[in-house]
Design an enzyme around this catalytic site. Structure first.
Site, PDB file in Angstrom:
ATOM      1  N   GLU A 224     -32.513 -44.670   9.197  1.00 51.04           N
ATOM      2  CA  GLU A 224     -32.386 -43.783   7.974  1.00 51.04           C
ATOM      3  C   GLU A 224     -32.113 -42.466   8.221  1.00 51.04           C
ATOM      4  O   GLU A 224     -32.402 -41.609   9.190  1.00 51.04           O
ATOM      5  CB  GLU A 224     -34.039 -44.095   7.341  1.00 51.04           C
ATOM      6  CG  GLU A 224     -34.289 -45.588   6.866  1.00 51.04           C
ATOM      7  CD  GLU A 224     -35.700 -45.646   6.324  1.00 51.04           C
ATOM      8  OE1 GLU A 224     -35.583 -46.250   5.238  1.00 51.04           O
ATOM      9  OE2 GLU A 224     -36.559 -44.888   6.552  1.00 51.04           O
TER      10      GLU A 224
ATOM     11  N   CYS B  30     -41.462 -36.273   5.560  1.00 55.92           N
ATOM     12  CA  CYS B  30     -41.754 -36.124   6.886  1.00 55.92           C
ATOM     13  C   CYS B  30     -42.792 -37.130   7.460  1.00 55.92           C
ATOM     14  O   CYS B  30     -43.820 -37.391   6.844  1.00 55.92           O
ATOM     15  CB  CYS B  30     -42.309 -34.790   7.319  1.00 55.92           C
ATOM     16  SG  CYS B  30     -42.501 -34.536   8.956  1.00 55.92           S
TER      17      CYS B  30
END
EC number: 2.1.1.192
Length: 397
Positions: free
Chosen positions: A130, A383
């Protein structure tokens, strides 16, 4: 914009010691497949200038063709040899017969309510990683968060990627290809020059994987990105994040000299051993010492210490003061990151008052300590939320 020959001098490679050699030997076990199509054509993306020149010499092309191709591939973003007007048509045909200029395939593209965009890229062997584009909320610019591995070997407790075992390293073509594919999506070709604004203005190696456990491939990819005749992204606009592979930090600082971010997340070995198991090999004392000697650190280019804020785990006032003590004297800033939940995670983000109190203590000690606003949470792009379904195939003897 300076040409490659006028760019910052290339540092001589650092000779590896025994621990460096061990790390590189392990990396070889997870090497990416060759950048060759099923029909035998070789991918030109990811080759260094020298490798590109050699590949063309094998089919009788002079060295100046490599410079032309470099311009078309990395400055213009072109993937079709037939539109390369500076190359004669017979040679265009020869190039198309022998080579390709690839991009990873887009399997999925999701856009968050805050305009963060996440791509699921599939590579030739079917493995996936990703990549995330994080737009600046105020200015027309943003960061591309790039993956360096499929999966991860570190098993950090708060990280979704850490629940996916390491499948393999990504090659230079796959690493730089993520940035090039993002540029395709936003139409940012040819490469902006000089002071021209860039929509994709920075690269952060903060996606899936530990970049310093795939150092050679990351190094080659970033040298391509920094080359002044192509993508031409300054080393000041590239940040490499590591959980603390101490032996490779010196090499990275000497050979790449990009900005450094440290995934710290705890101020005692006892807690960091639990949250970041790599700490058992390279404890905090060794990690901080490596930061103090990092060649690229300065007041103008501070080391970023990343600190995931976990409710009741690592967010006390005492821990804030210990953090200040640890990093005293280092040109640094601290990014406080509220934990981003993911399916099956056991933690919760720190409460706003704890975040503000922690930040204030660090700021009063003279370090910038912004509290990061979560971006892309709704598409699992924030994150610590990245993960794919790729698995390593077992070898059958």
């Amino acid at each position: 914009m300076t040409s490659a020959s006028q760019a910052a001098p290339v540092a001589l490679p650092v000779m590896p010691d025994a621990e460096d050699a061990r790390i590189m030997a392990k990396a070889a076990l997870f090497a990416p497949p060759p950048s060759v199509m099923e029909d035998g054509r070789k991918d030109l993306v990811g080759l260094s200038r020298e490798q590109l020149t050699e590949a063309l010499a094998e089919i009788g092309f002079p060295a100046f063709r490599a410079k032309q191709l470099w311009h078309w591939i990395y400055h213009r973003g072109e993937t079709d040899f037939r539109v390369m007007s500076s190359i004669a048509k017979p040679q265009q045909e020869t190039l198309a017969e022998r080579f390709v200029i690839s991009r990873p395939a887009v399997t999925e593209c999701l856009t968050s309510v805050d305009e963060t965009r996440k791509w699921l890229f599939r590579f030739r062997d079917g493995q996936e990683a990703e990549t995330v584009y994080i737009p600046d909320p105020v200015e027309d610019r943003g960061a591309v968060c790039i993956s360096s591995q499929v999966g991860c070997t570190l098993s950090c407790r708060f990280c979704h990627t850490g629940t996916q075992p390491l499948v393999r390293n990504l090659g230079p073509a796959e690493i730089v290809g993520q940035f090039m594919a993002a540029r395709d999506a936003y139409g940012e070709w040819p490469s902006p020059k000089g002071e021209t604004p860039r929509l994709l203005s920075t690269i952060v190696l903060m996606g899936m994987g530990e970049p310093l456990y795939n150092y050679e491939n990351v190094k080659q990819a970033m040298r391509i990105v920094m080359d002044g005749d192509g993508i031409a992204l300054s080393r000041r606009r590239i940040t490499l994040s590591t959980s603390g592979v101490v032996p490779m930090m010196d090499r990275c600082g000497t050979e790449l000299a990009v900005n450094l971010a440290i995934s710290l997340h705890a101020v005692t070995d006892e807690l960091r051993d639990e949250l970041v198991p790599l700490n058992r090999k390279y404890p905090i004392r060794e990690l901080i010492a490596a930061c103090r000697r990092y060649p690229a650190a300065s007041n103008a280019r501070r080391i970023t210490f990343e600190y995931i804020m976990l409710d009741g785990i690592n967010d006390s006032e005492a821990e804030a003061r210990e953090l200040v003590r640890l990093i005293a004297g280092i040109p640094a800033k601290v990014n406080l990151i509220p934990f981003n939940p993911w399916p099956g995670s056991q933690y919760t983000p720190s409460r706003p008052k704890a975040l503000e109190r922690f930040s204030r203590i660090v700021m009063e000690a003279g370090f910038a300590s912004p509290i990061r606003t979560p971006r892309g949470r709704d598409i699992l792009a924030a994150c610590g939320q990245l993960r794919t379904e790729s698995r390593k195939e077992r070898r059958i003897d």
